[in-house]
Write an enzyme that holds these catalytic residues in place. Structure first.
Site, mmCIF file in Angstrom:
data_model
loop_
_atom_site.group_PDB
_atom_site.id
_atom_site.type_symbol
_atom_site.label_atom_id
_atom_site.label_comp_id
_atom_site.label_asym_id
_atom_site.label_seq_id
_atom_site.Cartn_x
_atom_site.Cartn_y
_atom_site.Cartn_z
ATOM 1 N N ASP A 135 -8.116 -4.249 7.964
ATOM 2 C CA ASP A 135 -8.640 -5.280 7.078
ATOM 3 C C ASP A 135 -9.361 -6.369 7.863
ATOM 4 O O ASP A 135 -10.362 -6.921 7.393
ATOM 5 C CB ASP A 135 -7.512 -5.901 6.252
ATOM 6 C CG ASP A 135 -7.177 -5.086 5.009
ATOM 7 O OD1 ASP A 135 -8.051 -4.327 4.543
ATOM 8 O OD2 ASP A 135 -6.046 -5.196 4.507
ATOM 9 N N HIS A 142 0.802 -1.221 0.000
ATOM 10 C CA HIS A 142 0.000 0.000 0.000
ATOM 11 C C HIS A 142 0.840 1.279 0.000
ATOM 12 O O HIS A 142 0.276 2.369 -0.058
ATOM 13 C CB HIS A 142 -0.933 0.017 1.213
ATOM 14 C CG HIS A 142 -2.000 -1.037 1.173
ATOM 15 N ND1 HIS A 142 -2.921 -1.134 0.156
ATOM 16 C CD2 HIS A 142 -2.293 -2.041 2.043
ATOM 17 C CE1 HIS A 142 -3.736 -2.147 0.391
ATOM 18 N NE2 HIS A 142 -3.380 -2.722 1.522
ATOM 19 N N GLU A 186 -5.625 -11.254 8.449
ATOM 20 C CA GLU A 186 -6.439 -10.052 8.350
ATOM 21 C C GLU A 186 -7.783 -10.310 7.672
ATOM 22 O O GLU A 186 -8.412 -9.387 7.153
ATOM 23 C CB GLU A 186 -5.665 -8.953 7.609
ATOM 24 C CG GLU A 186 -4.954 -9.431 6.349
ATOM 25 C CD GLU A 186 -3.979 -8.406 5.776
ATOM 26 O OE1 GLU A 186 -4.079 -7.222 6.120
ATOM 27 O OE2 GLU A 186 -3.110 -8.813 4.984
#
Length: 286
Positions: free
Chosen positions: A203, A75, A177
């Site tokens: 998440d 990310h 997650e």
């Protein structure tokens, strides 16, 4: 549950044409060893997360007093083209980072390690087989399936250490997650070669139907985080958690998490700018 061999303290040559080096003395070994020493002493490792793709920032982070630094290729702004440069910048400060790879693919894990990472953080691990795949990519045959390709072998003394030495030095951190990951966390945490199970709480909450709730306002999210911790304790594996602030890190370290990320470089920069210009506003007409 880690079963890798201890680093060989004897200087060796691997016959690859790279320079000989004494075992356990490379930057990767020192960086991963810092976490292992804290875990062995029953102390949490406290880290920082990097979203930026700047070598100056990387060197600053490498020089800070965090127990670990994670470069985020999933990310964050950095790409694979940036990673060798960022690892070199951290190396100038005596650090090898952990790298969050974009996906649980062997080629991603191997590339991160070739670039000079002390270990990998592997996202979205939903089963014991997913975890075994990550572990295999971290080790050379016969223990795993990592391909031999010492990127820095002609550059530095620890650039082509013997395969068994590199296997012993590398950290494999897998992320839980999702609902599937939580349901399988006991089996995931028990996979030999998994050094830590790291939770992405955002998440995890989303994937389990709790939206943007956190442990602070949801007993269900709190219970999920505790479930991961309990499974890791039973397996003898470190539990890790991505934290929004120091208060959260201290809270969960107190409950038993052994790897807590307390700061992100972009957030630190934003807070520093906010503080600087709050002082400016008090002295100038703005």
């Amino acid at each position: 549950m880690t079963t890798r061999p201890e680093p060989d303290p004897v200087a060796t040559s691997d016959g690859s044409g790279g320079p000989a080096s004494s075992g356990g003395e490379g930057v990767v070994a020192r960086s991963s060893g810092r976490l292992r020493r804290r875990w062995a002493a029953g102390q949490p490792a406290v880290g920082v997360w990097s979203m930026l793709a700047d070598p100056f920032v990387a060197e600053l982070l490498g020089a800070c007093d965090a127990d670990y630094v994670v470069l985020d290729l999933q990310h964050g702004a950095a790409t694979w083209a940036d990673l060798p440069m960022l690892c070199q910048a951290m190396r100038a400060a005596g650090r090898a980072p952990l790298v969050r790879v974009p996906w649980n693919e062997p080629v991603h894990v191997m590339r991160a390690l070739d670039c000079g990472a002390a270990g990998v953080v592997v996202p979205l691990v939903d089963s014991a087989e997913d975890a075994r795949s990550a572990v295999r990519a971290c080790a050379f045959p016969p223990a795993g399936e990592r391909s031999w390709g010492p990127m820095w072998g002609d550059v530095r003394a620890d650039g082509a250490l013997p395969p068994a030495q590199q296997d012993a030095d590398v950290l494999c951190v897998v992320m839980v997650e999702t609902r599937a990951g939580v349901d399988a966390v006991a089996e995931i945490a028990a996979v030999p070669g998994v050094d830590a199970v790291y939770v992405g709480p955002n998440d995890l909450a989303l994937g389990c139907g709790h939206g943007r709730a956190t442990y602070r306002d949801s007993a269900a999210v709190d219970a999920l985080l505790q479930q991961v911790l309990d499974a890791c304790r039973s397996a003898g594996t470190v539990a890790g958690l991505h934290c929004s602030d120091t208060e959260m890190a201290a809270h969960w370290a107190g409950r038993g998490y052994g790897m807590v990320t307390t700061a992100t470089d972009t957030t630190v920069l934003r807070h520093g700018l906010d503080a600087a210009f709050a002082e400016v506003a008090g002295r100038f007409d703005r």
